[in-house]
Scaffold this motif. Structure first.
Motif, PDB file in Angstrom:
ATOM      1  N   VAL A   1       0.973  -1.183   0.116  1.00 12.24           N
ATOM      2  CA  VAL A   1      -0.220   0.069   0.117  1.00 12.24           C
ATOM      3  C   VAL A   1       0.856   1.351  -0.028  1.00 12.24           C
ATOM      4  O   VAL A   1       1.762   1.231   0.562  1.00 12.24           O
ATOM      5  CB  VAL A   1      -1.046  -0.278   1.068  1.00 12.24           C
ATOM      6  CG1 VAL A   1      -0.180  -0.132   2.693  1.00 12.24           C
ATOM      7  CG2 VAL A   1      -1.951   1.393   1.082  1.00 12.24           C
TER       8      VAL A   1
ATOM      9  N   ARG B   1      -3.133   4.484  -1.581  1.00 10.68           N
ATOM     10  CA  ARG B   1      -3.199   3.755  -2.658  1.00 10.68           C
ATOM     11  C   ARG B   1      -3.014   2.326  -2.521  1.00 10.68           C
ATOM     12  O   ARG B   1      -1.790   1.977  -2.254  1.00 10.68           O
ATOM     13  CB  ARG B   1      -2.443   4.327  -4.048  1.00 10.68           C
ATOM     14  CG  ARG B   1      -2.869   3.406  -5.272  1.00 10.68           C
ATOM     15  CD  ARG B   1      -1.818   3.745  -6.438  1.00 10.68           C
ATOM     16  NE  ARG B   1      -2.158   2.961  -7.597  1.00 10.68           N
ATOM     17  CZ  ARG B   1      -1.163   2.678  -8.479  1.00 10.68           C
ATOM     18  NH1 ARG B   1      -0.133   3.278  -8.376  1.00 10.68           N
ATOM     19  NH2 ARG B   1      -1.620   1.941  -9.549  1.00 10.68           N
ATOM     20  N   VAL B   2      -4.070   1.480  -2.710  1.00 17.05           N
ATOM     21  CA  VAL B   2      -3.704  -0.219  -2.419  1.00 17.05           C
ATOM     22  C   VAL B   2      -3.197  -0.700  -3.614  1.00 17.05           C
ATOM     23  O   VAL B   2      -3.905  -0.580  -4.734  1.00 17.05           O
ATOM     24  CB  VAL B   2      -5.023  -0.799  -1.817  1.00 17.05           C
ATOM     25  CG1 VAL B   2      -4.865  -2.332  -1.967  1.00 17.05           C
ATOM     26  CG2 VAL B   2      -5.556  -0.343  -0.588  1.00 17.05           C
TER      27      VAL B   2
ATOM     28  N   SER C   1      -5.043  -6.804  -4.998  1.00 20.12           N
ATOM     29  CA  SER C   1      -6.389  -7.099  -5.081  1.00 20.12           C
ATOM     30  C   SER C   1      -6.817  -8.447  -4.338  1.00 20.12           C
ATOM     31  O   SER C   1      -6.107  -9.265  -4.288  1.00 20.12           O
ATOM     32  CB  SER C   1      -6.904  -7.179  -6.655  1.00 20.12           C
ATOM     33  OG  SER C   1      -6.187  -8.359  -7.329  1.00 20.12           O
TER      34      SER C   1
ATOM     35  N   SER D   1     -10.390 -10.517  -2.053  1.00 19.54           N
ATOM     36  CA  SER D   1     -11.740 -10.642  -1.638  1.00 19.54           C
ATOM     37  C   SER D   1     -11.920 -10.247  -0.294  1.00 19.54           C
ATOM     38  O   SER D   1     -12.728  -9.609   0.267  1.00 19.54           O
ATOM     39  CB  SER D   1     -12.474 -11.727  -1.988  1.00 19.54           C
ATOM     40  OG  SER D   1     -11.654 -12.963  -1.456  1.00 19.54           O
TER      41      SER D   1
ATOM     42  N   ALA E   1     -10.431   2.554   0.389  1.00 16.73           N
ATOM     43  CA  ALA E   1      -9.672   2.157  -0.780  1.00 16.73           C
ATOM     44  C   ALA E   1      -9.817   0.657  -1.029  1.00 16.73           C
ATOM     45  O   ALA E   1     -10.048   0.055  -2.278  1.00 16.73           O
ATOM     46  CB  ALA E   1      -8.092   2.367  -0.488  1.00 16.73           C
ATOM     47  N   LEU E   2      -9.882  -0.303  -0.241  1.00 14.35           N
ATOM     48  CA  LEU E   2     -10.110  -1.750  -0.219  1.00 14.35           C
ATOM     49  C   LEU E   2     -11.419  -1.940  -0.813  1.00 14.35           C
ATOM     50  O   LEU E   2     -11.557  -2.962  -1.675  1.00 14.35           O
ATOM     51  CB  LEU E   2      -9.699  -2.256   1.020  1.00 14.35           C
ATOM     52  CG  LEU E   2      -8.071  -2.275   1.417  1.00 14.35           C
ATOM     53  CD1 LEU E   2      -8.006  -2.927   2.877  1.00 14.35           C
ATOM     54  CD2 LEU E   2      -7.532  -3.509   0.534  1.00 14.35           C
ATOM     55  N   ARG E   3     -12.369  -1.490  -0.298  1.00 10.86           N
ATOM     56  CA  ARG E   3     -13.848  -1.461  -0.797  1.00 10.86           C
ATOM     57  C   ARG E   3     -13.772  -1.234  -2.261  1.00 10.86           C
ATOM     58  O   ARG E   3     -14.487  -1.685  -3.148  1.00 10.86           O
ATOM     59  CB  ARG E   3     -14.866  -0.727  -0.081  1.00 10.86           C
ATOM     60  CG  ARG E   3     -15.116  -1.121   1.527  1.00 10.86           C
ATOM     61  CD  ARG E   3     -15.566  -2.685   1.597  1.00 10.86           C
ATOM     62  NE  ARG E   3     -15.785  -3.023   3.132  1.00 10.86           N
ATOM     63  CZ  ARG E   3     -16.345  -4.027   3.574  1.00 10.86           C
ATOM     64  NH1 ARG E   3     -16.217  -5.297   2.441  1.00 10.86           N
ATOM     65  NH2 ARG E   3     -16.400  -4.201   4.760  1.00 10.86           N
ATOM     66  N   GLU E   4     -13.149  -0.181  -2.526  1.00 12.99           N
ATOM     67  CA  GLU E   4     -13.182   0.347  -3.952  1.00 12.99           C
ATOM     68  C   GLU E   4     -12.586  -0.551  -4.670  1.00 12.99           C
ATOM     69  O   GLU E   4     -12.925  -0.827  -6.036  1.00 12.99           O
ATOM     70  CB  GLU E   4     -12.469   1.928  -3.923  1.00 12.99           C
ATOM     71  CG  GLU E   4     -12.438   2.346  -5.308  1.00 12.99           C
ATOM     72  CD  GLU E   4     -13.870   2.804  -5.962  1.00 12.99           C
ATOM     73  OE1 GLU E   4     -14.309   3.333  -6.986  1.00 12.99           O
ATOM     74  OE2 GLU E   4     -14.828   3.104  -4.867  1.00 12.99           O
ATOM     75  N   ARG E   5     -11.587  -1.261  -4.439  1.00 16.52           N
ATOM     76  CA  ARG E   5     -10.898  -2.149  -5.203  1.00 16.52           C
ATOM     77  C   ARG E   5     -11.716  -3.629  -5.187  1.00 16.52           C
ATOM     78  O   ARG E   5     -11.327  -4.575  -5.878  1.00 16.52           O
ATOM     79  CB  ARG E   5      -9.649  -2.481  -4.344  1.00 16.52           C
ATOM     80  CG  ARG E   5      -8.410  -1.618  -4.855  1.00 16.52           C
ATOM     81  CD  ARG E   5      -7.811  -1.584  -6.214  1.00 16.52           C
ATOM     82  NE  ARG E   5      -7.051  -2.674  -6.544  1.00 16.52           N
ATOM     83  CZ  ARG E   5      -6.428  -2.952  -7.649  1.00 16.52           C
ATOM     84  NH1 ARG E   5      -6.827  -2.409  -8.871  1.00 16.52           N
ATOM     85  NH2 ARG E   5      -5.878  -3.835  -7.661  1.00 16.52           N
ATOM     86  N   GLY E   6     -13.010  -3.737  -4.530  1.00 15.69           N
ATOM     87  CA  GLY E   6     -13.538  -4.794  -4.561  1.00 15.69           C
ATOM     88  C   GLY E   6     -13.443  -5.764  -3.373  1.00 15.69           C
ATOM     89  O   GLY E   6     -14.178  -6.991  -3.566  1.00 15.69           O
ATOM     90  N   PHE E   7     -12.481  -5.638  -2.449  1.00 16.50           N
ATOM     91  CA  PHE E   7     -12.549  -6.481  -1.346  1.00 16.50           C
ATOM     92  C   PHE E   7     -13.937  -6.518  -0.730  1.00 16.50           C
ATOM     93  O   PHE E   7     -14.696  -5.486  -0.303  1.00 16.50           O
ATOM     94  CB  PHE E   7     -11.514  -5.887  -0.226  1.00 16.50           C
ATOM     95  CG  PHE E   7      -9.940  -6.260  -0.784  1.00 16.50           C
ATOM     96  CD1 PHE E   7      -9.394  -7.394  -0.543  1.00 16.50           C
ATOM     97  CD2 PHE E   7      -9.530  -5.382  -1.783  1.00 16.50           C
ATOM     98  CE1 PHE E   7      -8.132  -7.528  -0.740  1.00 16.50           C
ATOM     99  CE2 PHE E   7      -8.112  -5.750  -2.297  1.00 16.50           C
ATOM    100  CZ  PHE E   7      -7.392  -6.555  -1.707  1.00 16.50           C
TER     101      PHE E   7
END
Length: 284
Positions: free
Chosen positions: A25, A38-39, A42, A44, A69-75
């Motif tokens: 990160v 910034r992560v 990627s 889950s 940021a993690l939620r935005e990346r789809g986690f």
């Protein structure tokens, strides 16, 4: 997979040595002082690790930004491991108009994180403020392993009755006696401290607590134990929130002062990293 915030960079090398898979990160500041996150990976599920020692507010905001940021990346599932949880001592209203600060911080983290893990939080009941699953991680094993051989057939003391559970947890792992100090006011300006129902004469003593700041209580307790004929005196505390000069003052009063590495200090000799990495292993 783990994400390491700025409040846990001092733990990263040991976490890697224990096999932790870490997502990179990027953490920096804009010229005006605003935080940039910034992560770089990627997945889950992720576990974000960061203590919130000084500067507390900045590290709490960083945890929120990492979560976003993690939620935005789809986690889809996020856990926060906060070894030292700032504002944990502000757990009630003393004067009208005050917030319950620990509640405010936990509710904010709950916007992004499904689970919260804290090492030896000041008041475990405050974990109920977190809207998801919240666990208090005990440092008893780490403290017991560090002091076990040094303490020998000694005993474990808490500085007051409120910390007795911590003394009990360490003592039971070591198979030794435990008790606490009792405080009794003998005048408007003088308070007497004395161990309850134990004989310390000739015995090594380990004093345990969750937080040490000025160290005044530990210094006083040590002086009393010396007068009562105790052997070697050790202080083992979870969070070293030291006021200026406190490490030197306490170190002079006892045979050894050691705290865990929830906060990096010159006496952070007890590692809670196995407990942190073990959280991941327990879920697999």
């Amino acid at each position: 997979m783990f994400v390491i915030g700025s409040g846990a960079k001092h733990l990263e090398d040991e976490m890697r040595q224990l096999g932790a898979e870490i997502i990179e990160v990027e953490l920096r500041k804009f010229p005006d002082g605003e935080k940039y996150v910034r992560v770089m990976g990627s997945g889950s599920e992720a576990t974000v690790v960061s203590s919130t020692f000084y500067p507390q507010d900045e590290r709490i905001l960083e945890l929120l930004l990492i979560g976003d940021a993690l939620r935005e990346r789809g986690f889809e599932k996020l856990r926060a491991v906060v070894p030292y949880f700032a504002y944990s001592r502000q757990d009630r209203v003393v004067k009208e108009g005050e917030p319950v600060s620990v509640r405010a911080v936990m509710r904010a983290l709950g916007l992004y994180y499904d689970e919260l893990y804290v090492v030896d939080i000041h008041n475990p009941r405050t974990l109920s403020y977190f809207p998801g699953k919240a666990i208090n991680v005990s440092p008893a094993r780490a403290i017991a392993e560090y002091f076990g051989e040094k303490l020998g057939e000694g005993l474990v003391l808490a500085p007051d009755k409120g910390a007795l559970g911590r003394a009990k947890a360490v003592a039971e792992l070591l198979g030794v006696e435990y008790s606490h100090f009792e405080k009794r006011r003998i005048s408007p300006t003088e308070v007497e401290m004395r161990p309850v129902e134990v004989d310390v004469r000739g015995k090594n003593v380990l004093i345990v607590d969750d937080i040490i700041s000025t160290g005044g209580t530990m210094i006083k307790a040590s002086s009393i134990l010396r007068k009562l004929g105790a052997g070697r005196i050790f202080v083992g505390v979870t969070h070293g929130v030291f006021a200026e000069g406190a490490i030197e003052r306490v170190s002079k009063a006892v045979d050894e002062l050691a705290v865990t590495n929830t906060i990096p200090t010159p006496v952070s000799r007890i590692s809670i990293v196995p407990e942190i990495v073990g959280l991941q292993s327990a879920r697999e």
